[in-house]
Write an enzyme that holds these catalytic residues in place. Structure first.
Site, PDB file in Angstrom:
ATOM      1  N   HIS A  48      60.000 -11.735  70.615  1.00 23.10           N
ATOM      2  CA  HIS A  48      59.935 -11.158  71.967  1.00 23.10           C
ATOM      3  C   HIS A  48      59.064 -12.039  72.863  1.00 23.10           C
ATOM      4  O   HIS A  48      59.417 -12.315  74.014  1.00 23.10           O
ATOM      5  CB  HIS A  48      59.328  -9.754  71.916  1.00 23.10           C
ATOM      6  CG  HIS A  48      60.304  -8.670  71.576  1.00 23.10           C
ATOM      7  ND1 HIS A  48      61.517  -8.527  72.215  1.00 23.10           N
ATOM      8  CD2 HIS A  48      60.234  -7.660  70.670  1.00 23.10           C
ATOM      9  CE1 HIS A  48      62.156  -7.482  71.715  1.00 23.10           C
ATOM     10  NE2 HIS A  48      61.406  -6.938  70.779  1.00 23.10           N
ATOM     11  N   HIS A 105      59.577 -10.513  64.470  1.00 19.43           N
ATOM     12  CA  HIS A 105      60.357  -9.853  65.524  1.00 19.43           C
ATOM     13  C   HIS A 105      59.552  -9.799  66.824  1.00 19.43           C
ATOM     14  O   HIS A 105      60.072 -10.144  67.899  1.00 19.43           O
ATOM     15  CB  HIS A 105      60.731  -8.442  65.060  1.00 19.43           C
ATOM     16  CG  HIS A 105      61.383  -7.600  66.100  1.00 19.43           C
ATOM     17  ND1 HIS A 105      62.758  -7.486  66.225  1.00 19.43           N
ATOM     18  CD2 HIS A 105      60.854  -6.810  67.079  1.00 19.43           C
ATOM     19  CE1 HIS A 105      63.037  -6.677  67.231  1.00 19.43           C
ATOM     20  NE2 HIS A 105      61.907  -6.238  67.762  1.00 19.43           N
ATOM     21  N   GLU A 106      58.288  -9.394  66.737  1.00 17.39           N
ATOM     22  CA  GLU A 106      57.453  -9.289  67.941  1.00 17.39           C
ATOM     23  C   GLU A 106      57.169 -10.661  68.534  1.00 17.39           C
ATOM     24  O   GLU A 106      57.158 -10.834  69.756  1.00 17.39           O
ATOM     25  CB  GLU A 106      56.143  -8.563  67.614  1.00 17.39           C
ATOM     26  CG  GLU A 106      56.312  -7.136  67.120  1.00 17.39           C
ATOM     27  CD  GLU A 106      57.110  -6.253  68.063  1.00 17.39           C
ATOM     28  OE1 GLU A 106      57.116  -6.524  69.283  1.00 17.39           O
ATOM     29  OE2 GLU A 106      57.751  -5.297  67.584  1.00 17.39           O
ATOM     30  N   GLU A 156      66.515  -6.487  71.780  1.00 18.00           N
ATOM     31  CA  GLU A 156      66.102  -6.137  70.422  1.00 18.00           C
ATOM     32  C   GLU A 156      66.970  -6.867  69.396  1.00 18.00           C
ATOM     33  O   GLU A 156      66.465  -7.343  68.372  1.00 18.00           O
ATOM     34  CB  GLU A 156      66.194  -4.626  70.201  1.00 18.00           C
ATOM     35  CG  GLU A 156      65.137  -3.813  70.945  1.00 18.00           C
ATOM     36  CD  GLU A 156      63.728  -4.206  70.584  1.00 18.00           C
ATOM     37  OE1 GLU A 156      63.460  -4.488  69.394  1.00 18.00           O
ATOM     38  OE2 GLU A 156      62.878  -4.251  71.491  1.00 18.00           O
TER      39      GLU A 156
END
Length: 288
Positions: free
Chosen positions: A147, A143-144, A218
Site C-alpha cells: 500500500h 501487504h501494508e 486491496e
C-alpha cells in the site's frame, strides 16, 4: 473515543479551511464568486481537496491517537525486534525509507497510513500478533508495505478530493435552480436545505465509487505481498481472518448504523470478500 476524535478532527479541518478562505480574501484579494459557475467550482474544489489533504497530513497523528498506537522506538522484546527487522527488510525491497512501526490493542488488524511514501506508519494489532505465525504476519506486513509503495494513501486522497468537489458543486447547482422564487430570487432557506439533502445523497454515491477503488487497491496490495514475501504468508493470514466472526473484526460498523447491510453492504465495503482475495492470490501466484 475514536468517534469523538474523528468529529473533532473534521471540525478542525473545516475551521482551518474557513480561516484559509478568509486569509486568501483579506490579505491576497482572492475571492470565489459563488454566483458564477467557475467561482462555485473553484470554491467546491477548495473545500473538496482542502479537507482531503488536511486529513491526509493529519493521518498519522490521528491514527496514533484514535487507535492508541504505541510506536516502537526501542524494541522491548523479541516480537518487537522481529517486527522492526521485517519492516526494515521489506522497506529495502521496496526501495522506501523505513516507516514508523507500531502496535495497538485490538482484534486482528493492521494498517498503513501517512502523507508520503517515505513518511509512513505501519501498525499491527495485538490480536494479529497473537493469532498468526511469523510467516503469516510477514505476509500482512508485505501487504501494508505494498500500500505504501503504491502510494495508495495519496491516490485515495486525490480521488476523495475529486468526488468531494463534484458533490459540493452539483448539490449547489441543483439547489440554486430549485431554491428560486417565482420572481427569480434565491430563497436561501430552501437553497440550504436542498443543498444539504443533495450532499447527503451524492455523498453516498461518491462513497460507493471510492470504496470500489479501495477494493481494487486491496487486490493490488495482495499481489505486492506475493511479490515481496511469497504467496503462503498472505494467503494463510487471510484464510485465518476468514474464520474470525465479522463482529470481532468490526467491519463496516459505520454503514450498518445507517442500515446499509446485505446486498448494499457490498457497495460500501472497503475490502473485497476474503474468498475472492484468496482466489485472486492463487491465480496471481500461479501466473508469476
Amino acid at each position: 473515543m475514536a468517534l469523538v476524535m474523528l468529529i473533532l478532527m473534521n471540525l478542525a479541518v473545516m475551521a482551518s479551511l474557513y480561516i484559509a478562505l478568509w486569509v486568501l480574501g483579506a490579505f491576497f484579494g482572492i475571492y470565489f464568486d459563488s454566483q458564477s459557475m467557475s467561482g462555485l467550482f473553484m470554491m467546491a474544489a477548495f473545500f473538496g481537496f482542502g479537507g482531503s489533504f488536511i486529513s491526509l497530513l493529519m493521518s498519522k497523528w490521528m491514527a496514533k491517537n484514535s487507535m492508541g498506537v504505541q510506536v516502537i522506538d526501542t524494541p522491548m522484546n523479541d516480537t518487537e525486534v522481529w517486527l522492526l527487522e521485517t519492516i526494515h527488510r521489506l522497506s529495502q525491497q521496496t526501495g522506501l525509507k523505513m516507516p514508523e512501526v507500531g502496535i495497538f490493542e485490538g482484534a486482528p488488524n493492521a494498517f498503513a497510513t501517512g502523507w508520503d511514501k517515505n513518511n509512513a506508519l505501519v501498525a499491527v494489532s495485538t490480536g494479529l500478533l497473537e493469532m498468526m505465525s511469523q510467516e503469516e504476519i510477514e505476509g500482512v506486513l508485505a501487504h501494508e508495505m505494498s500500500h505504501v509503495k503504491n502510494g495508495d494513501m495519496v491516490t485515495m486522497t486525490l480521488m476523495q478530493g475529486v468526488l468531494n468537489t463534484f458533490v459540493i458543486f452539483l448539490s449547489r447547482i441543483i439547489a440554486s435552480m430549485v431554491g428560486r422564487d417565482r420572481d427569480g430570487r434565491t430563497n436561501y432557506g430552501t437553497y440550504m436545505m436542498v443543498s444539504f439533502a443533495l450532499e447527503m445523497v451524492f455523498s453516498l454515491f461518491a462513497t460507493a465509487i471510492l470504496m470500489w477503488f479501495s477494493r481494487y487497491r486491496e487486490y493490488k496490495a495482495d499481489e505486492g505481498a506475493v511479490d515481496l514475501s511469497g504467496a503462503n504468508g498472505i494467503y494463510y493470514a487471510l484464510a485465518k481472518l476468514g474464520q474470525v466472526p465479522k463482529e470481532q473484526l468490526a467491519l463496516n460498523d459505520d454503514y450498518k448504523a445507517f442500515g446499509i447491510v446485505g446486498f448494499l453492504e457490498t457497495f460500501f465495503a472497503s475490502h473485497p470478500p476474503i474468498e475472492a482475495r484468496l482466489h485472486h492470490i492463487k491465480e496471481y501466484a500461479n501466473e508469476h
